[in-house]
Design a protein around this motif. Sequence first.
Motif, PDB file in Angstrom:
ATOM      1  N   LEU A 149     -36.310  33.748  -0.874  1.00 41.92           N
ATOM      2  CA  LEU A 149     -37.707  33.416  -0.576  1.00 41.92           C
ATOM      3  C   LEU A 149     -38.339  34.389   0.413  1.00 41.92           C
ATOM      4  N   PRO A 204     -38.875  37.766   0.792  1.00 35.56           N
ATOM      5  CA  PRO A 204     -39.936  38.730   0.438  1.00 35.56           C
ATOM      6  C   PRO A 204     -41.217  38.041  -0.007  1.00 35.56           C
ATOM      7  N   ILE A 205     -41.073  36.919  -0.723  1.00 36.69           N
ATOM      8  CA  ILE A 205     -42.266  36.230  -1.203  1.00 36.69           C
ATOM      9  C   ILE A 205     -43.026  35.626  -0.021  1.00 36.69           C
ATOM     10  N   MET A 230     -42.952  36.659   3.110  1.00 36.79           N
ATOM     11  CA  MET A 230     -43.547  37.751   3.877  1.00 36.79           C
ATOM     12  C   MET A 230     -44.809  38.279   3.195  1.00 36.79           C
ATOM     13  N   ALA A 231     -44.759  38.398   1.872  1.00 44.74           N
ATOM     14  CA  ALA A 231     -45.917  38.890   1.135  1.00 44.74           C
ATOM     15  C   ALA A 231     -47.086  37.921   1.283  1.00 44.74           C
TER      16      ALA A 231
END
Lengths: 274, 294
Positions: free
Chosen positions: A22, A24-25, A27-28
């Motif tokens: 989860l 990277p998602i 953080m994006a």
Amino acid sequence: MSRRVYSVLAWVVLAVLAVYFLFPIYMAIVNSFKTEGEVYNSVLGLPPTLKFDNYTEAFKKASMLRSGWNTIIVTVTGIVGIVVCSSLAGYKLSRTRSRLSGWIFMLFVASMLIPFQTIMVTLTRMARDLGLQGSPFGLGVVCAGLGVNMAIFLYHGFVKGIPRELDESASMDGCGEWRAFFLIIFPLLVPITFTIIVLNLLWLWNDFLLPVLLLNDYRKYTLVLTINMFFGKYSRDWALILASLILSSIPIVMIFAFFQRWIIQGITEGAVKG
Amino acid sequence: MTSRRYRASLSLILFVLPAFVLYLLFLVIPMIQGSYYSFTDWNGLNKTYDFVGIQNFVEALKSDRYFRSAILFTAKYVILAVVFQNVLALLLAMLIESRTRAKGLFRTIFFLPNMLSVIISTFMWVFVFSKVIPALSEYAVFKFLDLSWLGDPQVSFWSILLVSLWGGVGTLMLIYMSAIQGIPQHLKEAAIIDGATPFHMLRYITLPLIAHALTICIFLTLNSSFKVYDLVYALTGGGPGRGTQVITMNILEEAYQGNNRYGYASSKAIILFLIILVITMIQVSIMKKREVEA
């Protein structure tokens, strides 16, 4: 090791891996709500206020409507082509017990081993010669050609489970072969058709290399190509980029949310039978 | 009688025709053309070209430094990606299947990346590697993260692997989960009563009974890892230099970006096809045999 320790350990491992998946998602999403300066100063913090400016800007600058529409054309053309052509062929090849039928089926199945990368160069020329290069519709037609073999294989296997008596009674009642197929057989193929739609939807919607080779005008770009171009153009403004990444992922995530059960079933079945 | 057989053949041909035309145009003819051009020195533009025999193949394998390093890099990637993806997917499947609660939640979390386009989700990772991790590594605990994740080929190899794992295990996990669900409950219970440890369960119950899923998943990962393109393109672009160039990138570079060595690129594409064909054939035949034994 007692069962209790084992169970705690299992939860810990799952939790750690869930963070990895989860992260990277998360953080994006968090950074897509910041301004360029806020991303620069504090990547890890939460945005001070919830601003949708990046989203509206990305929506306009990346022409999401146009590229979304192009993606829909590619996906629908490809899927309709694959489903119609392969169900006809898969059904008939499964029902006919002749040497010719066996050979044709073998040809389709053997071609599943050809990697796209081996034919991509000549395929691009072929598409250009047929006037299919440069349009989302043309790309969809080419994709249909690449997708029929796998779909025929799946239909062929599924049709074996449908009793022959159905075809025979239809023909005795004076129903023509084609009418019988569309009125009686095709409705029975719905489960496997759904599997085929799911597998091809994921491929066509997210495909990158073939669209890059076939679509050379940015106005014809699919979502993925547009985002790729957008990334090169605004690579310094991460807040804007991230908003465009999230925005372009929303349709497929929504489809997933609504059809999760069928998608998961489709993928497992497609893999096990393919 | 003959007319009936003739009619049957005719109707077969009519039903198959639409699919067959598409298949012929976009798969068979390009494949034949590609094989043919691989023996020529065509540049893709001129009307004339020469037949050069197997010279392209010899050049690719013997004296093309970049192609050889692309093959080596891809091979290294394939081995580690196949092993790690399958181990992680199997681990996830077993852990999730052994839970009674939150099964669906975990399944969704681990499968989610598979729904996203590789390009789009890899750009998120580019952000993580270039902005988030440097910021994290300022804290003393995360000092060890202070690496050049995308700039140093030695390190970016592992970055590529990390992202491929993230995006690839979901599908495999689903296949393993459905195989594990197919293991008869009484076998598991009998093993537990006989005092089997979790390791024994894995070795003697789970693995033999999901052998078919292993065959499929290893076949799928072998195929997809040899053909990897999108992920490496979005993460490193094959760079720095050609440090992380994979086979597919090398082929495209040869065919398009300035080189225009169309015939030569075709022969490299044929080499890729043969590599995948031979390796997956060996894998499937070996693993199928073991399935029967189990």
